[in-house]
Design a protein around this motif. Structure first.
Motif, mmCIF file in Angstrom:
data_model
loop_
_atom_site.group_PDB
_atom_site.id
_atom_site.type_symbol
_atom_site.label_atom_id
_atom_site.label_comp_id
_atom_site.label_asym_id
_atom_site.label_seq_id
_atom_site.Cartn_x
_atom_site.Cartn_y
_atom_site.Cartn_z
ATOM 1 N N TRP B 34 0.856 -1.185 0.000
ATOM 2 C CA TRP B 34 0.000 0.000 0.000
ATOM 3 C C TRP B 34 0.895 1.239 0.000
ATOM 4 N N TYR B 35 0.586 2.154 -0.933
ATOM 5 C CA TYR B 35 1.262 3.437 -1.015
ATOM 6 C C TYR B 35 0.228 4.551 -0.900
ATOM 7 N N LYS B 36 0.685 5.684 -0.370
ATOM 8 C CA LYS B 36 -0.134 6.893 -0.343
ATOM 9 C C LYS B 36 0.519 7.922 -1.264
ATOM 10 N N GLN B 37 -0.299 8.493 -2.146
ATOM 11 C CA GLN B 37 0.202 9.515 -3.062
ATOM 12 C C GLN B 37 -0.544 10.816 -2.827
ATOM 13 N N LEU B 45 5.469 4.792 1.086
ATOM 14 C CA LEU B 45 5.189 3.383 1.334
ATOM 15 C C LEU B 45 4.533 3.254 2.705
ATOM 16 N N MET B 46 3.382 2.582 2.744
ATOM 17 C CA MET B 46 2.661 2.431 4.005
ATOM 18 C C MET B 46 2.873 1.036 4.593
ATOM 19 N N PHE B 47 2.537 0.033 3.828
ATOM 20 C CA PHE B 47 2.598 -1.347 4.320
ATOM 21 C C PHE B 47 3.123 -2.267 3.222
ATOM 22 N N VAL B 48 3.808 -3.332 3.676
ATOM 23 C CA VAL B 48 4.284 -4.366 2.770
ATOM 24 C C VAL B 48 3.898 -5.723 3.337
ATOM 25 N N TYR B 49 3.405 -6.579 2.479
ATOM 26 C CA TYR B 49 3.111 -7.961 2.843
ATOM 27 C C TYR B 49 3.902 -8.888 1.932
ATOM 28 N N ASN B 57 5.847 -1.634 8.171
ATOM 29 C CA ASN B 57 4.814 -0.694 8.591
ATOM 30 C C ASN B 57 5.547 0.618 8.839
ATOM 31 N N ASN B 58 5.444 1.488 7.873
ATOM 32 C CA ASN B 58 6.253 2.697 7.927
ATOM 33 C C ASN B 58 5.618 3.773 8.791
ATOM 34 N N PRO B 61 -0.264 5.733 11.006
ATOM 35 C CA PRO B 61 -1.205 5.842 12.133
ATOM 36 C C PRO B 61 -2.152 4.654 12.205
ATOM 37 N N SER B 62 -2.578 4.345 13.408
ATOM 38 C CA SER B 62 -3.419 3.161 13.620
ATOM 39 C C SER B 62 -4.807 3.294 13.019
ATOM 40 N N ARG B 63 -5.182 4.472 12.573
ATOM 41 C CA ARG B 63 -6.479 4.608 11.907
ATOM 42 C C ARG B 63 -6.476 3.939 10.532
ATOM 43 N N PHE B 64 -5.294 3.521 10.077
ATOM 44 C CA PHE B 64 -5.153 2.709 8.868
ATOM 45 C C PHE B 64 -4.793 1.292 9.319
ATOM 46 N N SER B 65 -5.586 0.322 8.900
ATOM 47 C CA SER B 65 -5.359 -1.050 9.320
ATOM 48 C C SER B 65 -5.355 -1.965 8.111
ATOM 49 N N PRO B 66 -4.208 -2.569 7.775
ATOM 50 C CA PRO B 66 -4.166 -3.445 6.607
ATOM 51 C C PRO B 66 -4.579 -4.867 6.959
ATOM 52 N N GLU B 67 -5.001 -5.580 5.918
ATOM 53 C CA GLU B 67 -5.350 -6.986 6.069
ATOM 54 C C GLU B 67 -5.007 -7.706 4.781
ATOM 55 N N CYS B 68 -4.376 -8.862 4.913
ATOM 56 C CA CYS B 68 -4.009 -9.650 3.737
ATOM 57 C C CYS B 68 -4.461 -11.085 3.964
ATOM 58 N N PRO B 69 -5.693 -11.412 3.618
ATOM 59 C CA PRO B 69 -6.231 -12.742 3.906
ATOM 60 C C PRO B 69 -5.617 -13.845 3.058
ATOM 61 N N ASN B 70 -5.142 -13.502 1.882
ATOM 62 C CA ASN B 70 -4.459 -14.467 1.020
ATOM 63 C C ASN B 70 -3.541 -13.695 0.079
#
Lengths: 113, 111
Positions: B34-37, B45-49, B57-58, B61-70
């Motif tokens: 996930w990137y923010k532009q 860069l926000m998150f990498v899986y 997790n760069n 803030p915790s108001r952004f929560s990623p999830e990678c189910p597969n």
């Protein structure tokens, strides 16, 4: 500190003219260098990348870039610009972790007839 | 078309809302990002899986929560966002970590 500088915020060229977009980087280790293009409403598309070897790399859509270590530069070039090349261009540098990319702020290209 | 899709393409939400962004790739890639532009700023860069495990997790803030189910799907759950979170959120995938294939992004406006 790792960083990428694209000194030209906006460039205008005539269709058929040559193009050079500048990119300078600061990176503490061997850099891996990339150029991306972003058309309006689209995500980024990889144009080309440099990891090692020949310092002149060829990419898609007729673009090429030259790595100059002494100048910490990785400038993008195209000999003859087409109207469809109008877009935002981003330079990026990464390291051997593969997960850390540092992007420049981009150069907006306008192509006039 | 890079093979990475994102929905919705546009989203307007209030600061008290909860929403989710979805990213999907069927390219067989193991890494998703996930990137923010934001305007006039470098992509962040926000998150990498990698293989469904979060590896970066760069300082997001915790108001952004990623999830990678597969390995094909990546979500970004949003709650109690701030107006400064308005931006284009880009998802990317990669087979190796180098050549990243980006989706078209979700344009988010927080009111």
């Amino acid at each position: 500190a790792q960083s990428v500088t694209q000194p030209d915020i906006h460039i205008t060229v005539s269709e058929g003219a040559s193009l050079e977009l500048r990119c300078n980087y600061s990176y503490g280790a061997t850099p891996y260098l990339f150029w991306y293009v972003q058309s309006p409403g689209q995500g980024l598309q990889l144009l080309l990348k440099y990891f090692s070897g020949d310092t002149l790399v060829q990419g898609i859509k007729g673009f090429e870039a030259e790595f100059k270590r002494s100048q910490s530069s990785f400038n993008l070039r195209k000999p003859s610009v087409h109207w469809s090349d109008a877009a935002e261009y981003f330079c990026a540098v990464g390291g051997n972790t593969g997960n850390q990319f540092y992007f420049g702020t981009g150069t907006s290209l306008t192509v006039i007839p | 078309e890079t093979g990475v899709t994102q929905t919705p393409r546009h989203l307007v939400m209030g600061m008290t809302n909860k929403k989710s962004l979805k990213c999907e790739q069927h390219l067989g890639h193991n890494a998703m990002y996930w990137y923010k532009q934001s305007a006039k700023k470098p992509l962040e860069l926000m998150f990498v899986y990698n293989f469904k495990e979060q590896t970066e997790n760069n300082s997001v803030p915790s108001r952004f929560s990623p999830e990678c189910p597969n390995s094909s799907h990546l979500f970004l759950h949003l709650h109690t966002l701030q107006p400064e979170d308005s931006a284009l959120y880009l998802c990317a995938s990669s087979p190796t970590g180098w050549a990243q294939y980006f989706g078209p992004g979700t344009r988010l406006l927080v009111l």
